[in-house]
Design a protein around this motif. Structure first.
Motif, mmCIF file in Angstrom:
data_model
loop_
_atom_site.group_PDB
_atom_site.id
_atom_site.type_symbol
_atom_site.label_atom_id
_atom_site.label_comp_id
_atom_site.label_asym_id
_atom_site.label_seq_id
_atom_site.Cartn_x
_atom_site.Cartn_y
_atom_site.Cartn_z
ATOM 1 N N ARG A 1 -15.390 -6.843 6.550
ATOM 2 C CA ARG A 1 -16.606 -6.066 6.244
ATOM 3 C C ARG A 1 -17.855 -6.904 6.463
ATOM 4 O O ARG A 1 -18.817 -6.461 7.090
ATOM 5 C CB ARG A 1 -16.539 -5.558 4.805
ATOM 6 C CG ARG A 1 -17.720 -4.709 4.401
ATOM 7 C CD ARG A 1 -17.538 -4.206 2.953
ATOM 8 N NE ARG A 1 -18.646 -3.394 2.555
ATOM 9 C CZ ARG A 1 -19.753 -3.863 1.978
ATOM 10 N NH1 ARG A 1 -19.879 -5.162 1.762
ATOM 11 N NH2 ARG A 1 -20.726 -3.055 1.638
ATOM 12 N N ARG B 1 -9.765 7.300 7.048
ATOM 13 C CA ARG B 1 -10.106 5.916 6.681
ATOM 14 C C ARG B 1 -10.468 5.098 7.917
ATOM 15 O O ARG B 1 -11.370 4.265 7.874
ATOM 16 C CB ARG B 1 -8.947 5.258 5.946
ATOM 17 C CG ARG B 1 -8.790 5.739 4.530
ATOM 18 C CD ARG B 1 -7.747 4.938 3.810
ATOM 19 N NE ARG B 1 -7.611 5.396 2.439
ATOM 20 C CZ ARG B 1 -6.849 4.802 1.541
ATOM 21 N NH1 ARG B 1 -6.148 3.720 1.876
ATOM 22 N NH2 ARG B 1 -6.769 5.267 0.323
ATOM 23 N N ARG C 1 -7.537 -1.323 5.794
ATOM 24 C CA ARG C 1 -7.645 -0.090 5.009
ATOM 25 C C ARG C 1 -6.415 0.796 5.101
ATOM 26 O O ARG C 1 -6.128 1.546 4.173
ATOM 27 C CB ARG C 1 -8.867 0.718 5.456
ATOM 28 C CG ARG C 1 -10.172 0.025 5.117
ATOM 29 C CD ARG C 1 -11.330 0.968 5.080
ATOM 30 N NE ARG C 1 -11.230 1.795 3.876
ATOM 31 C CZ ARG C 1 -11.782 2.997 3.774
ATOM 32 N NH1 ARG C 1 -12.441 3.519 4.771
ATOM 33 N NH2 ARG C 1 -11.667 3.688 2.662
ATOM 34 N N VAL C 2 -5.712 0.748 6.246
ATOM 35 C CA VAL C 2 -4.592 1.686 6.426
ATOM 36 C C VAL C 2 -3.246 0.994 6.591
ATOM 37 O O VAL C 2 -2.215 1.662 6.621
ATOM 38 C CB VAL C 2 -4.830 2.645 7.619
ATOM 39 C CG1 VAL C 2 -6.041 3.521 7.373
ATOM 40 C CG2 VAL C 2 -4.974 1.887 8.934
ATOM 41 N N SER D 1 -13.929 6.173 9.251
ATOM 42 C CA SER D 1 -15.025 5.699 8.400
ATOM 43 C C SER D 1 -15.398 4.254 8.697
ATOM 44 O O SER D 1 -16.514 3.824 8.402
ATOM 45 C CB SER D 1 -14.658 5.856 6.922
ATOM 46 O OG SER D 1 -13.666 4.927 6.542
ATOM 47 N N VAL D 2 -14.490 3.497 9.306
ATOM 48 C CA VAL D 2 -14.784 2.116 9.686
ATOM 49 C C VAL D 2 -15.242 2.030 11.136
ATOM 50 O O VAL D 2 -16.219 1.335 11.440
ATOM 51 C CB VAL D 2 -13.546 1.216 9.449
ATOM 52 C CG1 VAL D 2 -13.767 -0.162 10.029
ATOM 53 C CG2 VAL D 2 -13.239 1.121 7.970
ATOM 54 N N GLN E 1 0.836 -1.196 0.000
ATOM 55 C CA GLN E 1 0.000 0.000 0.000
ATOM 56 C C GLN E 1 0.870 1.245 0.000
ATOM 57 O O GLN E 1 1.911 1.283 0.651
ATOM 58 C CB GLN E 1 -0.898 0.040 1.239
ATOM 59 C CG GLN E 1 -1.971 -1.005 1.247
ATOM 60 C CD GLN E 1 -2.822 -0.915 2.505
ATOM 61 O OE1 GLN E 1 -2.435 -0.302 3.484
ATOM 62 N NE2 GLN E 1 -3.976 -1.529 2.464
ATOM 63 N N TRP F 1 -10.895 -4.601 9.734
ATOM 64 C CA TRP F 1 -11.247 -3.831 8.541
ATOM 65 C C TRP F 1 -10.420 -2.539 8.511
ATOM 66 O O TRP F 1 -9.864 -2.164 7.475
ATOM 67 C CB TRP F 1 -12.732 -3.534 8.554
ATOM 68 C CG TRP F 1 -13.317 -2.951 7.307
ATOM 69 C CD1 TRP F 1 -12.682 -2.690 6.129
ATOM 70 C CD2 TRP F 1 -14.674 -2.563 7.125
ATOM 71 N NE1 TRP F 1 -13.572 -2.164 5.218
ATOM 72 C CE2 TRP F 1 -14.801 -2.075 5.806
ATOM 73 C CE3 TRP F 1 -15.795 -2.584 7.949
ATOM 74 C CZ2 TRP F 1 -16.002 -1.603 5.298
ATOM 75 C CZ3 TRP F 1 -16.993 -2.115 7.430
ATOM 76 C CH2 TRP F 1 -17.097 -1.637 6.122
ATOM 77 N N GLY F 2 -10.337 -1.865 9.654
ATOM 78 C CA GLY F 2 -9.542 -0.641 9.733
ATOM 79 C C GLY F 2 -8.080 -0.888 9.419
ATOM 80 O O GLY F 2 -7.455 -0.132 8.655
#
Length: 196
Positions: free
Chosen positions: A86, A21, A145-146, A24-25, A10, A141-142
């Motif tokens: 998710r 990000r 994402r990061v 948002s989770v 990433q 999930w978090g």
């Protein structure tokens, strides 16, 4: 693919973008724990006062949720590994909504005290299951994402969402029950929050 290799592939995120990000989770964690906090100030009075089962059963009715959370946490981890974070979060939120529907039913069965208590206990068990799935899934999930190098930040924001929701939910639940006349309103609000 491991978390380390995923985070290596990433691009680097700015602190602000990473936080956006994450938030948002973990907003799903906030919603889940709001559904937990809203009935907390009302359920003991409902079981003890309205149903007349006493303070020991009132405490047990609240506590059974946490036993269900503890028992279902390994299953939530396996679900996140097999189905994805998710989908695990969405399953947990569906359980929170089902818990609200069961609370609504329990509040309608007050003339049948044992049935009402049974449905209420089932509601709390389902809520504990939902808490496990949302809490575990949102963290994973978090991180997904990061990247794994932001794991501490994800866990920290998840904690903020958890305790913030409990802090907001408890007084909101007491106010709702007082304004609308009982736990049925809390069940309805829980269903709506989970549906959002």
């Amino acid at each position: 693919m491991s978390a380390e290799s995923a985070s290596a592939s990433q691009p680097a995120l700015s602190d602000r973008m990473a936080t956006a990000r994450i938030v948002s989770v973990v907003c799903f964690t906030f919603i889940c724990y709001l559904t937990i906090g809203i009935p907390l100030p009302v359920l003991p009075g409902f079981v003890n006062g309205e149903l007349g089962f006493g303070s020991v059963l009132a405490g047990a009715a609240v506590s059974v949720q946490y036993a269900a959370t503890l028992a279902s946490r390994p299953h939530a981890g396996r679900s996140a590994d097999a189905r994805g974070a998710r989908r695990t979060v969405l399953t947990g939120l569906a359980a929170c909504g089902a818990s609200g529907a069961l609370l609504l039913i329990a509040s309608m069965l007050t003339e049948w005290r044992i049935a009402s208590l049974g449905v209420l206990l089932l509601s709390r068990l389902v809520l504990g299951f939902g808490e496990s799935f949302v809490g575990t899934g949102a963290i994973l999930w978090g991180i997904g994402r990061v990247g794994a190098h932001h794991s501490a930040r994800v866990i920290s924001w998840n904690g903020v969402a958890t305790y913030g929701a409990i802090a907001v939910g408890a007084p909101a639940g007491a106010a709702l029950a007082h304004a609308l006349g009982g736990p049925w309103a809390l069940g309805a609000v829980t269903v709506v929050l989970a549906a959002l």
